[in-house]
Design a protein around this motif. Sequence first.
Motif, PDB file in Angstrom:
ATOM      1  N   ILE A  47      52.740  34.016  51.743  1.00 42.34           N
ATOM      2  CA  ILE A  47      53.848  34.821  51.227  1.00 42.34           C
ATOM      3  C   ILE A  47      53.697  36.244  51.745  1.00 42.34           C
ATOM      4  CG2 ILE A  47      54.860  35.828  49.157  1.00 42.34           C
ATOM      5  CD1 ILE A  47      54.651  33.298  47.779  1.00 42.34           C
ATOM      6  N   ASP A  48      54.518  36.613  52.654  1.00 39.84           N
ATOM      7  CA  ASP A  48      54.491  37.944  53.264  1.00 39.84           C
ATOM      8  C   ASP A  48      53.067  38.340  53.684  1.00 39.84           C
ATOM      9  OD1 ASP A  48      57.181  38.132  52.809  1.00 39.84           O
ATOM     10  OD2 ASP A  48      56.966  39.203  50.905  1.00 39.84           O
ATOM     11  N   GLY A  49      52.329  37.363  54.215  1.00 42.64           N
ATOM     12  CA  GLY A  49      50.996  37.656  54.718  1.00 42.64           C
ATOM     13  C   GLY A  49      49.900  37.618  53.672  1.00 42.64           C
ATOM     14  N   GLY A  50      50.252  37.677  52.389  1.00 49.63           N
ATOM     15  CA  GLY A  50      49.242  37.645  51.331  1.00 49.63           C
ATOM     16  C   GLY A  50      49.143  36.251  50.740  1.00 49.63           C
ATOM     17  N   SER A  51      48.187  36.045  49.843  1.00 45.27           N
ATOM     18  CA  SER A  51      48.051  34.730  49.228  1.00 45.27           C
ATOM     19  C   SER A  51      49.102  34.569  48.142  1.00 45.27           C
ATOM     20  CB  SER A  51      46.652  34.566  48.635  1.00 45.27           C
ATOM     21  OG  SER A  51      46.563  35.288  47.436  1.00 45.27           O
ATOM     22  N   ARG A  52      49.392  33.317  47.819  1.00 45.09           N
ATOM     23  CA  ARG A  52      50.376  33.029  46.768  1.00 45.09           C
ATOM     24  C   ARG A  52      49.916  33.636  45.451  1.00 45.09           C
ATOM     25  NH1 ARG A  52      51.330  26.620  48.224  1.00 45.09           N
ATOM     26  NH2 ARG A  52      52.113  26.988  50.336  1.00 45.09           N
ATOM     27  N   MET A  53      48.596  33.549  45.222  1.00 45.21           N
ATOM     28  CA  MET A  53      48.043  34.067  43.971  1.00 45.21           C
ATOM     29  C   MET A  53      48.275  35.576  43.868  1.00 45.21           C
ATOM     30  SD  MET A  53      46.627  32.652  41.444  1.00 45.21           S
ATOM     31  CE  MET A  53      46.864  33.684  40.026  1.00 45.21           C
ATOM     32  N   ALA A  54      48.034  36.273  44.992  1.00 52.32           N
ATOM     33  CA  ALA A  54      48.202  37.735  44.988  1.00 52.32           C
ATOM     34  C   ALA A  54      49.652  38.080  44.685  1.00 52.32           C
ATOM     35  CB  ALA A  54      47.790  38.313  46.332  1.00 52.32           C
ATOM     36  N   ALA A  55      50.573  37.308  45.282  1.00 48.57           N
ATOM     37  CA  ALA A  55      51.997  37.552  45.038  1.00 48.57           C
ATOM     38  C   ALA A  55      52.322  37.342  43.567  1.00 48.57           C
ATOM     39  CB  ALA A  55      52.833  36.616  45.902  1.00 48.57           C
ATOM     40  N   ALA A  56      51.777  36.279  42.987  1.00 44.15           N
ATOM     41  CA  ALA A  56      52.044  35.984  41.581  1.00 44.15           C
ATOM     42  C   ALA A  56      51.498  37.086  40.687  1.00 44.15           C
ATOM     43  CB  ALA A  56      51.438  34.639  41.211  1.00 44.15           C
ATOM     44  N   LYS A  57      50.291  37.557  41.011  1.00 45.69           N
ATOM     45  CA  LYS A  57      49.682  38.612  40.184  1.00 45.69           C
ATOM     46  C   LYS A  57      50.515  39.886  40.232  1.00 45.69           C
ATOM     47  CE  LYS A  57      44.840  37.263  40.161  1.00 45.69           C
ATOM     48  NZ  LYS A  57      43.519  37.512  40.699  1.00 45.69           N
ATOM     49  N   GLN A  58      50.930  40.239  41.453  1.00 41.08           N
ATOM     50  CA  GLN A  58      51.726  41.456  41.588  1.00 41.08           C
ATOM     51  C   GLN A  58      53.037  41.322  40.806  1.00 41.08           C
ATOM     52  OE1 GLN A  58      52.581  42.604  45.647  1.00 41.08           O
ATOM     53  NE2 GLN A  58      53.993  44.188  44.922  1.00 41.08           N
ATOM     54  N   ALA A  59      53.660  40.134  40.918  1.00 40.78           N
ATOM     55  CA  ALA A  59      54.918  39.908  40.212  1.00 40.78           C
ATOM     56  C   ALA A  59      54.709  40.001  38.704  1.00 40.78           C
ATOM     57  CB  ALA A  59      55.480  38.541  40.585  1.00 40.78           C
ATOM     58  N   PHE A  60      53.602  39.430  38.230  1.00 41.07           N
ATOM     59  CA  PHE A  60      53.327  39.463  36.791  1.00 41.07           C
ATOM     60  C   PHE A  60      53.170  40.902  36.308  1.00 41.07           C
ATOM     61  CE2 PHE A  60      52.158  35.309  34.665  1.00 41.07           C
ATOM     62  CZ  PHE A  60      52.961  34.567  35.502  1.00 41.07           C
ATOM     63  N   ASN A  61      52.467  41.698  37.103  1.00 39.11           N
ATOM     64  CA  ASN A  61      52.287  43.094  36.712  1.00 39.11           C
ATOM     65  C   ASN A  61      53.626  43.802  36.571  1.00 39.11           C
ATOM     66  OD1 ASN A  61      49.557  43.115  36.420  1.00 39.11           O
ATOM     67  ND2 ASN A  61      49.136  43.732  38.539  1.00 39.11           N
ATOM     68  N   GLU A  62      54.505  43.588  37.536  1.00 42.72           N
ATOM     69  CA  GLU A  62      55.817  44.230  37.473  1.00 42.72           C
ATOM     70  C   GLU A  62      56.609  43.736  36.274  1.00 42.72           C
ATOM     71  OE1 GLU A  62      57.983  44.043  41.204  1.00 42.72           O
ATOM     72  OE2 GLU A  62      56.120  44.435  42.293  1.00 42.72           O
ATOM     73  N   VAL A  63      56.557  42.413  36.045  1.00 45.85           N
ATOM     74  CA  VAL A  63      57.326  41.837  34.948  1.00 45.85           C
ATOM     75  C   VAL A  63      56.806  42.330  33.600  1.00 45.85           C
ATOM     76  CG1 VAL A  63      57.863  39.690  33.762  1.00 45.85           C
ATOM     77  CG2 VAL A  63      58.044  39.819  36.243  1.00 45.85           C
ATOM     78  N   LEU A  64      55.467  42.394  33.474  1.00 45.33           N
ATOM     79  CA  LEU A  64      54.884  42.843  32.207  1.00 45.33           C
ATOM     80  C   LEU A  64      55.303  44.282  31.907  1.00 45.33           C
ATOM     81  CD1 LEU A  64      51.332  41.282  32.504  1.00 45.33           C
ATOM     82  CD2 LEU A  64      53.149  40.602  30.942  1.00 45.33           C
TER      83      LEU A  64
END
Lengths: 279, 420
Positions: free
Chosen positions: B55-72
């Motif tokens: 996902i955009d060069g990063g791992s799926r997990m990293a993308a999910a974590k970043q998304a969670f931070n924004e959502v929280l």
Amino acid sequence: MRIRRVLTTALFLLGAAAPAALAVAAAPAVADSSPSPSPSGDDGAPTEAGTSFRTATEIEQGQRATAGASTGDYLYWSFPADAGQRPTVKATVKLPGSAARSAAETWQIDVYDGLRRRQACQYGAQTRTAAAGAASVELSCTLRTVRAWTETWANDPLPGTYYIRLTATGLPASGLGLPVNAEVEVGSKDIGGAAAVDGSLAEPLVPGIATTGGKSDEDSDSSTAVLSSIEPDDGWASGWWSDRWVWTAIGGVLAALAGIGGYALTRGAGRPSRVPPGA
Amino acid sequence: MITRQRLAAGLCALLATLTAGVAFPAGAVADETAQAAPKVELVLDVSGSMRARDIDGGSRMAAAKQAFNEVLDATPEEVQLGIRTLGANYRGDDRKTGCKDTAQLYPVGTLDRTEAKTAVATLTPTGWTPIGPALLKAAGDLDGGDGTRRIVLISDGEDTCQPLDPCEVAREISSKGIGLTIDTLGLVPDAKTRDQLSCIADATGGTYTSVQHKEELADRVGQLVDRAADPVVTPVAVEGAAECAQAPALKSGLYTDREEFTKHRWYRVEVEPGQELRASVSVAADRAVAPDYGVLLRAVTVHGREIVRGEAAGNGRTDVISTGLRYPKAESDDEDATAEVVCLQVSNSFAAAAGVKTTPGLPLELTVDVVDGPDQSGDVASFGLGRGWWLLGALVLTGFLAGVLWGWISRWRVAVWRTN
């Protein structure tokens, strides 16, 4: 003789004035006939769409509502339409780039009335297929004129809430879930007195109005959510005014004048001149 | 009538604004009895495949974590948010153990952003993908309360714990809990994952999104959480009967039920003379169905005479098919006229696609409104008035002829008077 001349002049004057008056009376209808939406983006326009009848996003006529969604979502909006209006729903879907999309997609708008009955589109491209490379697809649906009253068994449009459902009906499996942007806008043409009918509904066709219409007293403390709280800007039309009053009144005046004219023609100028005085 | 309605509605709106204004500060003190708080649980796949860096060069997990931070950060105050993981703890190869591996990372409740973020940061991609069991547990986490409930499932692979089909699990969950929706997001999904996740979403009236980029994930999850915060009318569960005599009596309101394929359900509504019954029904296609379908709503007297019907049919991809009807009962001169019992029959002509389970039934939504009856019209034209140039011509001609006649009469009278 003089009386006749005066009368005739008056008749001609009024005869000339009456159509002018009519033109004035009819003018508002003509002025209103341009679709109401203003192209300028208003700030209050919703940027989300609902996903079911229950959660439909309420929009005003003339507002340009937008929503981000995934291909395959069912997007719902609702708008108010009042008697004498002929609403037109327009939708634009911006499709994901052609790189992500490999096949054609068919998009469709359906309009439902407050009883969730599907309403026919008189004209407009209700369904359209976007070729694989297309960047957007435009849809439109013009409803029949909304009447204040219809036979119960008919499903003609009645004043109340209308639901728009926008979705992809034909879709390759690979297209499912890709991001799209949708825009809808509702305008309406004012048909005016030509569509005025007698009779009216006690309540507009707004779902849940029996529980929110202020008649029940227990709902005030429960949840504030209602099925549909939709209402036109200036409230629902009371239904008694139409330009038929003007036409009929002017007709009455013209008839009276014509009557006077006819009378003046045949009766002559009062006492016949041949009659000797004192006869 | 409508004008009065408008006034009343205006008053109501005013009242609502006032109460809302009062309620909001109170809501901050978490007064749960007054307002049903919407509950959301984010279910995140932490299986080994989340390590993939696509996902955009990063791992799926990293993308999910970043998304969670924004959502929280963006979660609305009133939403009670929880996080559950699947496949986060068990590293081994034992399928049985691996398929039980789902844990609550952050309990559903008023959100403490820092705590939730810290918990998310500890996650490392590990084990299996037990979607079915995770959904069951998540539904349990959200139990209780009257608010809307939503599960947001983020996964990058299909369920690895067959034979428990997560799609059927989802349908079971939604048939038990009212107002529970499962939205699914697939991270760079393959065809199988996509089919499974979209099936789960369809089964509960949720949505499916395929995510290819980081920002899409955060945007979509944020949108879904916000959606949960929108106040929605919660329908009342009823169970319609196989015949009118045993049918439940309904008043104005929103109801939900389940209707099996090719079966029908009966409900009863009382309508006083001078009142109008409005009923609309939607039957949702929550699983793969044959491409042609329909729904029929009939209003029938207790003696079996049909009064009015609403019907709809369609074909192709759809979420619901719906129809409605209106029945105004005429005013009665009789003082002791009693309310009429109207039986409503809902039937559907959906057919399940091959190999699809037919139980539980299809979700059915019924809206009943009993309002004052309409004003009947004696003439279709508005108040019997006329309009248009032909009308004016006719009136002018009549007036003119009347004038001529009147003139002749008066001439004749003058002549008679003269001869006498």
